[in-house]
Design an enzyme around this catalytic site. Structure first.
Site, PDB file in Angstrom:
ATOM      1  NE  ARG A 105      -4.091  -1.452   2.353  1.00 22.85           N
ATOM      2  CZ  ARG A 105      -5.284  -1.188   2.078  1.00 22.85           C
ATOM      3  NH1 ARG A 105      -5.268   0.163   2.083  1.00 22.85           N
ATOM      4  NH2 ARG A 105      -6.206  -1.942   2.010  1.00 22.85           N
ATOM      5  CE1 TYR A 212      -1.126  -8.900  -1.387  1.00 16.52           C
ATOM      6  CE2 TYR A 212      -2.886 -10.013  -0.984  1.00 16.52           C
ATOM      7  CZ  TYR A 212      -2.294  -8.727  -1.127  1.00 16.52           C
ATOM      8  OH  TYR A 212      -2.863  -7.812  -0.692  1.00 16.52           O
ATOM      9  CG  ASP A 289     -13.485   3.185   1.906  1.00 15.46           C
ATOM     10  OD1 ASP A 289     -13.813   2.524   0.836  1.00 15.46           O
ATOM     11  OD2 ASP A 289     -12.722   2.706   2.810  1.00 15.46           O
TER      12      ASP A 289
HETATM   13  C1  LIG Z   1      -8.324  -5.554   5.758  1.00 13.84           C
HETATM   14  C2  LIG Z   1      -8.576  -4.857   4.524  1.00 13.84           C
HETATM   15  C3  LIG Z   1      -8.026  -5.132   3.445  1.00 13.84           C
HETATM   16  C4  LIG Z   1      -8.312  -4.441   2.087  1.00 13.84           C
HETATM   17  N1  LIG Z   1      -7.889  -4.913   1.198  1.00 13.84           N
HETATM   18  C5  LIG Z   1      -8.478  -4.070  -0.391  1.00 13.84           C
HETATM   19  C6  LIG Z   1      -7.708  -4.874  -1.446  1.00 13.84           C
HETATM   20  O1  LIG Z   1      -7.032  -5.692  -1.683  1.00 13.84           O
HETATM   21  N2  LIG Z   1      -8.010  -4.182  -2.555  1.00 13.84           N
HETATM   22  C7  LIG Z   1      -8.996  -2.978  -2.429  1.00 13.84           C
HETATM   23  O2  LIG Z   1      -9.194  -2.410  -3.548  1.00 13.84           O
HETATM   24  N3  LIG Z   1      -9.367  -2.587  -1.368  1.00 13.84           N
HETATM   25  C8  LIG Z   1      -8.959  -3.034  -0.161  1.00 13.84           C
HETATM   26  N4  LIG Z   1      -9.411  -2.957   1.053  1.00 13.84           N
HETATM   27  C9  LIG Z   1     -10.224  -1.272   1.146  1.00 13.84           C
HETATM   28  C10 LIG Z   1      -9.395  -0.066   0.787  1.00 13.84           C
HETATM   29  O3  LIG Z   1      -8.423  -0.168   1.795  1.00 13.84           O
HETATM   30  C11 LIG Z   1     -10.285   1.184   0.998  1.00 13.84           C
HETATM   31  O4  LIG Z   1     -11.484   1.113   0.401  1.00 13.84           O
HETATM   32  C12 LIG Z   1      -9.559   2.302   0.377  1.00 13.84           C
HETATM   33  O5  LIG Z   1      -8.185   2.474   1.134  1.00 13.84           O
HETATM   34  C13 LIG Z   1     -10.278   3.616   0.443  1.00 13.84           C
HETATM   35  O6  LIG Z   1      -9.571   4.756   0.228  1.00 13.84           O
HETATM   36  P1  LIG Z   1     -10.090   6.227   0.315  1.00 13.84           P
HETATM   37  O7  LIG Z   1      -9.161   7.200  -0.257  1.00 13.84           O
HETATM   38  O8  LIG Z   1     -11.400   6.348   0.040  1.00 13.84           O
HETATM   39  O9  LIG Z   1     -10.362   6.273   1.808  1.00 13.84           O
HETATM   40  P2  LIG Z   1      -8.982   6.351   3.096  1.00 13.84           P
HETATM   41  O10 LIG Z   1      -7.909   5.366   2.872  1.00 13.84           O
HETATM   42  O11 LIG Z   1      -9.720   5.990   4.326  1.00 13.84           O
HETATM   43  O12 LIG Z   1      -8.636   7.814   2.997  1.00 13.84           O
HETATM   44  C14 LIG Z   1      -9.154   8.890   3.606  1.00 13.84           C
HETATM   45  C15 LIG Z   1      -8.131   9.994   4.080  1.00 13.84           C
HETATM   46  O13 LIG Z   1      -8.952  11.054   4.519  1.00 13.84           O
HETATM   47  C16 LIG Z   1      -8.280  11.618   5.482  1.00 13.84           C
HETATM   48  N5  LIG Z   1      -9.339  12.352   6.197  1.00 13.84           N
HETATM   49  C17 LIG Z   1     -10.320  11.849   7.015  1.00 13.84           C
HETATM   50  N6  LIG Z   1     -10.961  12.744   7.644  1.00 13.84           N
HETATM   51  C18 LIG Z   1     -10.536  13.689   7.282  1.00 13.84           C
HETATM   52  C19 LIG Z   1     -10.951  15.214   7.485  1.00 13.84           C
HETATM   53  N7  LIG Z   1     -12.038  15.645   8.342  1.00 13.84           N
HETATM   54  N8  LIG Z   1      -9.997  16.165   6.977  1.00 13.84           N
HETATM   55  C20 LIG Z   1      -9.019  15.909   5.947  1.00 13.84           C
HETATM   56  N9  LIG Z   1      -8.737  14.511   5.797  1.00 13.84           N
HETATM   57  C21 LIG Z   1      -9.534  13.776   6.308  1.00 13.84           C
HETATM   58  C22 LIG Z   1      -7.685  10.331   6.394  1.00 13.84           C
HETATM   59  O14 LIG Z   1      -6.534  10.846   7.110  1.00 13.84           O
HETATM   60  C23 LIG Z   1      -7.140   9.565   4.998  1.00 13.84           C
HETATM   61  O15 LIG Z   1      -5.812   9.879   4.773  1.00 13.84           O
HETATM   62  C24 LIG Z   1      -9.155  -3.286   2.216  1.00 13.84           C
HETATM   63  C25 LIG Z   1      -9.585  -2.988   3.432  1.00 13.84           C
HETATM   64  C26 LIG Z   1      -9.335  -3.397   4.609  1.00 13.84           C
HETATM   65  C27 LIG Z   1      -9.718  -2.947   6.104  1.00 13.84           C
END
Ligand SMILES: Cc1cc2nc3c(=O)[nH]c(=O)nc-3n(C[C@H](O)[C@H](O)[C@H](O)COP(=O)(O)OP(=O)(O)OC[C@H]3O[C@@H](n4cnc5c(N)ncnc54)[C@H](O)[C@@H]3O)c2cc1C
Length: 384
Positions: A105, A212, A289
């Site tokens: 990651r 993996y 997310d």
């Molecule tokens: C165990 C596990 C395994 C997974 N494996 C996979 C996989 O193999 N393949 C896959 O596609 N997905 C996988 N996922 C899902 C994936 O990790 C998430 O869907 C993805 O990381 C979401 O990305 P995002 O950028 O939407 O959110 P996030 O990664 O949660 O990023 C959100 C960001 O916003 C910031 N933030 C939050 N609130 C605020 C605020 N108020 N002001 C400013 N910044 C803020 C946070 O600090 C963070 O940096 C897995 C999840 C888990 C739990």
């Protein structure tokens, strides 16, 4: 009003969006709450629906260099120890236009961050966004320390517990009662591993272990997930390392002896939310997310965020912000909802026992490794 496009959150979804929008020639600023940009020290699977986007963003070659292109996705019985079914991945570039890649990651995140810098994206850390307002003709984004940013549009990519989402729904994350332990370790510490050419999910009643290799095979990634009995009993401290050991005691030697390598000091209780249909209001939109959190059994959360990024940037290229955000929502919300729901079902299929397990195993036995019936809709280009 400035023409800046403001992205709240610098995870994989936020950075990919910033990069995709910057590539259309628009100025972009990412506001990240944490003191530094970063990701969890574990692996991630990126299916071709995501790697096609990374290719388009010009970062797939770099990802290939630090990732691994597995031969097969394998489902194996965590208790009996034998293979149940598999999906051949070797023809994915020809079939789906891009490979299936597994990577660290932090590598994926760094590659996106570097590309954002190179594309001129403004990157701010320590920016805890407390309010996002559509002011009519523009947006105003306020941070906890009093910083205020004005721009043309705001995208809430602030994750599972998104603040921006509160403008769209008063729902709360739903706890599945399952918890994940994960971690990647140097290969020389690993005494037990599955076939290093494969991504293997060992599935059992109420539990699974995914394994993996990463970083050209120099690291090994593991994720162990189980349904917590302590959660079901209503105990506050649930999903503990002791429970992990106890739950995996029923597993075959390989799985049982693999789990000691998992880090015990951090755990991830697993949440999702019900799908929502509205992701865009005026000049504010949700992404990743924040829009569609899902349980991770399809390994699609980040993949869906990458799809969001591409569709959002395309829509902004075609139209003004408000119609573009609506078009993005109409395109993406139904598909992401299907993925959210299917992820739950897939988890149930992995974790069944008794007669349902017998039926599942029989169905698995009947399918071939090149049977794409159940993944074509997900990995292939969505119908437009
Ligand atoms: C165990 C596990 C395994 C997974 N494996 C996979 C996989 O193999 N393949 C896959 O596609 N997905 C996988 N996922 C899902 C994936 O990790 C998430 O869907 C993805 O990381 C979401 O990305 P995002 O950028 O939407 O959110 P996030 O990664 O949660 O990023 C959100 C960001 O916003 C910031 N933030 C939050 N609130 C605020 C605020 N108020 N002001 C400013 N910044 C803020 C946070 O600090 C963070 O940096 C897995 C999840 C888990 C739990």
């Amino acid at each position: 009003m400035t023409s800046e496009h403001l992205v709240v959150g610098g995870g994989i979804g936020g950075l990919a969006t910033a990069l995709a929008v910057a590539r259309t020639g628009r100025p972009v600023r990412v506001l990240e709450r944490a003191a530094e940009f970063g990701e969890v020290g574990a692996g991630i699977q990126l299916a071709p629906n995501a790697t096609r986007v990374l290719d388009r963003l010009g970062v797939l070659d770099e990802l290939r260099e630090v990732g691994v292109l597995p031969r097969r996705l394998v489902l194996a019985d965590a208790v009996a120890g034998h293979e149940l079914t598999a999906l051949d991945l070797t023809d994915f570039p020809g079939r789906y236009g891009a490979p299936y890649v597994v990577a660290h990651r932090t590598d994926v995140h760094r590659i996106l961050l570097d590309a954002c810098r190179a594309a001129g994206v403004a990157l701010e850390t320590g920016a805890d966004v407390t309010d996002v307002r559509d002011t009519g003709g523009g947006v105003e984004v306020t941070c906890a320390d009093g910083r205020v940013h004005r721009g043309a549009a705001a995208v809430g990519a602030d994750g599972l517990r998104s603040r921006v989402r509160r403008q769209f729904s008063d729902d709360e994350p739903i706890c599945s009662g399952y918890v994940a332990y994960r971690g990647a370790v140097p290969m020389d510490q690993v005494s037990r591993h599955a076939d290093l050419r494969d991504v293997v999910a060992w599935v059992g009643p109420g539990l699974h272990l995914v394994q993996y290799p990463l970083r050209s095979g120099s690291m090994y990634n593991q994720v162990a997930v189980f349904r917590s009995d302590a959660y079901t009993r209503g105990e506050a401290d649930w999903g503990t390392p002791a429970e992990l050991t106890e739950r995996f005691a029923v597993c075959c030697d390989h799985v049982r002896e693999s789990t000691p390598l998992l880090g015990r000091d951090q755990r991830w209780p697993m949440y999702d939310r019900e799908p929502i249909a509205t992701w865009a209001k005026g000049r504010v939109a949700l992404l990743g997310d924040a829009a569609h959190p899902m349980v991770q059994y399809l390994a699609q959360g980040a993949c869906q965020a990458l799809e969001d990024a591409a569709v959002l940037a395309d829509a902004l290229e075609r139209d003004d912000v408000e119609p573009a955000f609506l078009a993005y929502q109409q395109d993406r919300a139904p598909r992401a909802a299907r993925v959210q729901r299917t992820a739950r079902t897939w988890g149930q299929i992995w974790h069944v026992d008794g007669v349902a397990k017998l039926l599942r195993d029989e169905l698995f036995r009947q399918r071939g490794e090149r049977d794409h019936t159940h993944v074509e809709w997900l990995y292939g280009p969505p119908p437009r």
